[in-house]
Write a protein that holds these residues in place. Structure first.
Motif, PDB file in Angstrom:
ATOM      1  N   VAL A  26      58.576   4.450  90.958  1.00 27.50           N
ATOM      2  CA  VAL A  26      59.582   5.454  90.603  1.00 27.50           C
ATOM      3  C   VAL A  26      59.168   6.725  91.326  1.00 27.50           C
ATOM      4  CG1 VAL A  26      60.640   6.810  88.769  1.00 27.50           C
ATOM      5  CG2 VAL A  26      60.000   4.412  88.350  1.00 27.50           C
ATOM      6  N   HIS A  27      60.068   7.266  92.145  1.00 26.28           N
ATOM      7  CA  HIS A  27      59.737   8.425  92.971  1.00 26.28           C
ATOM      8  C   HIS A  27      60.463   9.656  92.445  1.00 26.28           C
ATOM      9  CE1 HIS A  27      57.746   5.568  95.451  1.00 26.28           C
ATOM     10  NE2 HIS A  27      58.864   4.885  95.622  1.00 26.28           N
ATOM     11  N   THR A  28      59.709  10.697  92.097  1.00 30.17           N
ATOM     12  CA  THR A  28      60.274  11.857  91.405  1.00 30.17           C
ATOM     13  C   THR A  28      59.868  13.158  92.080  1.00 30.17           C
ATOM     14  OG1 THR A  28      58.485  12.482  89.878  1.00 30.17           O
ATOM     15  CG2 THR A  28      59.790  10.530  89.303  1.00 30.17           C
ATOM     16  N   LEU A  29      60.635  14.210  91.767  1.00 33.29           N
ATOM     17  CA  LEU A  29      60.285  15.563  92.202  1.00 33.29           C
ATOM     18  C   LEU A  29      59.385  16.265  91.196  1.00 33.29           C
ATOM     19  CD1 LEU A  29      63.739  16.890  93.492  1.00 33.29           C
ATOM     20  CD2 LEU A  29      61.973  15.657  94.754  1.00 33.29           C
ATOM     21  N   GLY A  30      59.148  15.638  90.053  1.00 35.42           N
ATOM     22  CA  GLY A  30      58.445  16.300  88.960  1.00 35.42           C
ATOM     23  C   GLY A  30      59.426  16.746  87.895  1.00 35.42           C
ATOM     24  N   ALA A  31      58.926  17.459  86.885  1.00 37.09           N
ATOM     25  CA  ALA A  31      59.734  17.857  85.722  1.00 37.09           C
ATOM     26  C   ALA A  31      60.320  16.617  85.060  1.00 37.09           C
ATOM     27  CB  ALA A  31      60.818  18.861  86.107  1.00 37.09           C
ATOM     28  N   LEU A  32      59.468  15.653  84.757  1.00 35.28           N
ATOM     29  CA  LEU A  32      59.918  14.374  84.209  1.00 35.28           C
ATOM     30  C   LEU A  32      60.530  14.537  82.817  1.00 35.28           C
ATOM     31  CD1 LEU A  32      58.293  13.361  86.626  1.00 35.28           C
ATOM     32  CD2 LEU A  32      57.330  11.585  85.180  1.00 35.28           C
ATOM     33  N   HIS A  33      61.507  13.692  82.542  1.00 32.81           N
ATOM     34  CA  HIS A  33      62.213  13.705  81.265  1.00 32.81           C
ATOM     35  C   HIS A  33      62.467  12.272  80.826  1.00 32.81           C
ATOM     36  CE1 HIS A  33      65.667  12.802  83.777  1.00 32.81           C
ATOM     37  NE2 HIS A  33      65.499  13.935  84.447  1.00 32.81           N
ATOM     38  N   LEU A  34      63.244  12.098  79.763  1.00 36.29           N
ATOM     39  CA  LEU A  34      63.435  10.766  79.209  1.00 36.29           C
ATOM     40  C   LEU A  34      64.262   9.844  80.102  1.00 36.29           C
ATOM     41  CD1 LEU A  34      63.871  11.574  75.412  1.00 36.29           C
ATOM     42  CD2 LEU A  34      61.819  10.919  76.683  1.00 36.29           C
ATOM     43  N   GLY A  35      65.009  10.400  81.036  1.00 35.47           N
ATOM     44  CA  GLY A  35      65.659   9.566  82.030  1.00 35.47           C
ATOM     45  C   GLY A  35      64.633   8.917  82.946  1.00 35.47           C
ATOM     46  N   HIS A  36      63.660   9.712  83.402  1.00 41.78           N
ATOM     47  CA  HIS A  36      62.563   9.147  84.191  1.00 41.78           C
ATOM     48  C   HIS A  36      61.789   8.114  83.377  1.00 41.78           C
ATOM     49  CE1 HIS A  36      62.888  13.183  86.336  1.00 41.78           C
ATOM     50  NE2 HIS A  36      63.020  12.307  87.316  1.00 41.78           N
ATOM     51  N   ALA A  78      54.579  10.034  81.976  1.00 42.23           N
ATOM     52  CA  ALA A  78      54.593   8.801  82.760  1.00 42.23           C
ATOM     53  C   ALA A  78      53.668   7.743  82.159  1.00 42.23           C
ATOM     54  CB  ALA A  78      54.191   9.102  84.202  1.00 42.23           C
ATOM     55  N   LEU A  79      52.468   8.152  81.773  1.00 41.48           N
ATOM     56  CA  LEU A  79      51.528   7.190  81.196  1.00 41.48           C
ATOM     57  C   LEU A  79      52.023   6.680  79.855  1.00 41.48           C
ATOM     58  CD1 LEU A  79      48.138   8.916  82.095  1.00 41.48           C
ATOM     59  CD2 LEU A  79      49.258   7.011  83.269  1.00 41.48           C
ATOM     60  N   ARG A  80      52.644   7.554  79.065  1.00 46.96           N
ATOM     61  CA  ARG A  80      53.179   7.137  77.773  1.00 46.96           C
ATOM     62  C   ARG A  80      54.321   6.129  77.951  1.00 46.96           C
ATOM     63  NH1 ARG A  80      53.687  11.843  75.936  1.00 46.96           N
ATOM     64  NH2 ARG A  80      55.909  12.224  76.233  1.00 46.96           N
ATOM     65  N   ALA A  81      55.069   6.247  79.055  1.00 48.14           N
ATOM     66  CA  ALA A  81      56.181   5.333  79.308  1.00 48.14           C
ATOM     67  C   ALA A  81      55.730   4.016  79.922  1.00 48.14           C
ATOM     68  CB  ALA A  81      57.207   6.001  80.213  1.00 48.14           C
ATOM     69  N   GLY A  82      54.445   3.915  80.298  1.00 46.68           N
ATOM     70  CA  GLY A  82      53.936   2.646  80.808  1.00 46.68           C
ATOM     71  C   GLY A  82      53.427   2.662  82.226  1.00 46.68           C
ATOM     72  N   GLY A 296      63.285  24.016  77.894  1.00 48.56           N
ATOM     73  CA  GLY A 296      62.230  23.487  78.734  1.00 48.56           C
ATOM     74  C   GLY A 296      62.080  21.984  78.592  1.00 48.56           C
ATOM     75  N   HIS A 297      61.455  21.371  79.589  1.00 50.92           N
ATOM     76  CA  HIS A 297      61.311  19.921  79.557  1.00 50.92           C
ATOM     77  C   HIS A 297      60.246  19.494  78.565  1.00 50.92           C
ATOM     78  CE1 HIS A 297      58.094  20.921  82.399  1.00 50.92           C
ATOM     79  NE2 HIS A 297      57.561  19.758  82.104  1.00 50.92           N
ATOM     80  N   HIS A 298      59.470  20.434  77.988  1.00 49.60           N
ATOM     81  CA  HIS A 298      58.536  20.083  76.920  1.00 49.60           C
ATOM     82  C   HIS A 298      59.298  19.452  75.748  1.00 49.60           C
ATOM     83  CE1 HIS A 298      55.028  22.145  78.619  1.00 49.60           C
ATOM     84  NE2 HIS A 298      55.874  23.059  79.020  1.00 49.60           N
TER      85      HIS A 298
END
Length: 317
Positions: A26-36, A78-82, A296-298
């Protein structure tokens, strides 16, 4: 595991390849959320190893743009999602002086994203990561369907041995797709934006009823968009192969709209690849708002764990 450079990531990837492990990326720009998180969850479930890349792609951001993300928070989500590993890097590694190679797809990126986007640069970034990680499968959300389709085409054209997997859009219960660009919007603003999705889904339902003239469909949907603080930039029905505006509805197609507010373009879309999706609606994933809304994404990262009961596959037909 966090790998903080391309060299560290390469060592890990080569080790996984020697062991015969399948890799999902999964390639991201950062600022991960529940969609990621949903992308990551599927990559982890369908492969031996899930690798997430976090890099705010310099070439697809406007000059001087300050992309906000917190790497520690992104690694934790990311780690929490697997995720098995998170690879981060820098401009100096990704785009050293003299870099000159871009993935050209003619005017397709402009047709898909309009003159305001830097979709060609985004495709280039994705293809570079795929070449680097050599995944068996790479995962892209249907929220960004233009990018997903063009990456899939680029992978096929370049004979890359990677399967591109599409993942349904993750939406709040009011219809708004979760996006890092909305992380500073308040609940009232998100409720206002939700009328854009309602209009897109209205178009889909009317097309399913047999209305075939795109102009008539768009005209019927515009009154459903109730904006006060936002403006409607575009409302389109385009072919999923050409990204050209359709006059008469023909599968596969994309219904898309863009709202503008607070200095941001806020796109939404419904991808209609077949008759089943036209009739039943997309298999979006719907989640509740956090009980206490925070900016915020928090707030998204601390919402109910994505593997819990707050997420459901839903057909909106």
């Amino acid at each position: 595991m966090h790998l903080a450079s391309l060299s560290a990531g390469k060592t890990f990837i080569e080790d996984m390849a020697r062991r015969g492990r399948t890799i999902g990326t999964v390639h991201t720009l950062g600022a991960l959320h529940l969609g990621h998180a949903e992308l990551i969850r599927r990559a982890a479930a369908e492969n031996d190893v899930a690798i997430i890349t976090v890099y705010p792609n310099k070439i697809q951001l406007r000059p001087g743009a300050n992309y906000e993300f917190n790497l520690e928070d992104d690694i934790a989500l990311a780690l929490r999602a697997g995720a098995s590993a998170v690879i981060s890097t820098t401009d100096a590694e990704m785009f050293p002086p003299g870099y000159r190679t871009f993935v050209s797809q003619g005017d397709y990126p402009l047709r898909a994203n309009g003159p305001h986007g830097l979709l060609m640069e985004g495709i280039t970034g994705c293809i570079r990561w795929i070449c680097f990680a050599r995944p068996s499968r790479s995962y892209f959300g249907l929220k960004d369907i233009g990018q997903a389709l063009l990456v899939k085409r680029a992978v096929a054209d370049l004979l890359l041995d990677c399967e591109i997997r599409f993942v349904p859009t993750v939406r709040y219960k009011n219809g708004v797709p979760i996006s890092s660009r909305l992380r500073h919007f308040n609940r009232s603003e998100l409720d206002e934006i939700s009328s854009l999705f309602m209009a897109l889904d209205h178009l889909r339902k009317e097309a399913a009823r047999g209305v075939s003239c795109a102009q008539d469909l768009i005209a019927s949907a515009r009154p459903l968009i109730k904006f006060r603080r936002f403006e409607l930039e575009s409302l389109r029905i385009v072919g999923a192969d050409s990204f050209e505006d359709q006059k008469q509805i023909e599968l596969p197609f994309i219904i898309s709209g863009v709202a503008v507010g607070r200095g941001l373009r806020v796109p939404d879309n419904i991808f209609v690849p077949d008759q089943y999706t036209l009739s039943r609606g997309p298999a979006d994933i719907w989640i509740d708002f956090p009980e206490t809304w925070e900016f915020g994404h928090h707030a998204q990262a601390r919402a109910e764990d994505f593997s819990g009961g707050s997420c459901v596959d839903h057909s909106s037909g």
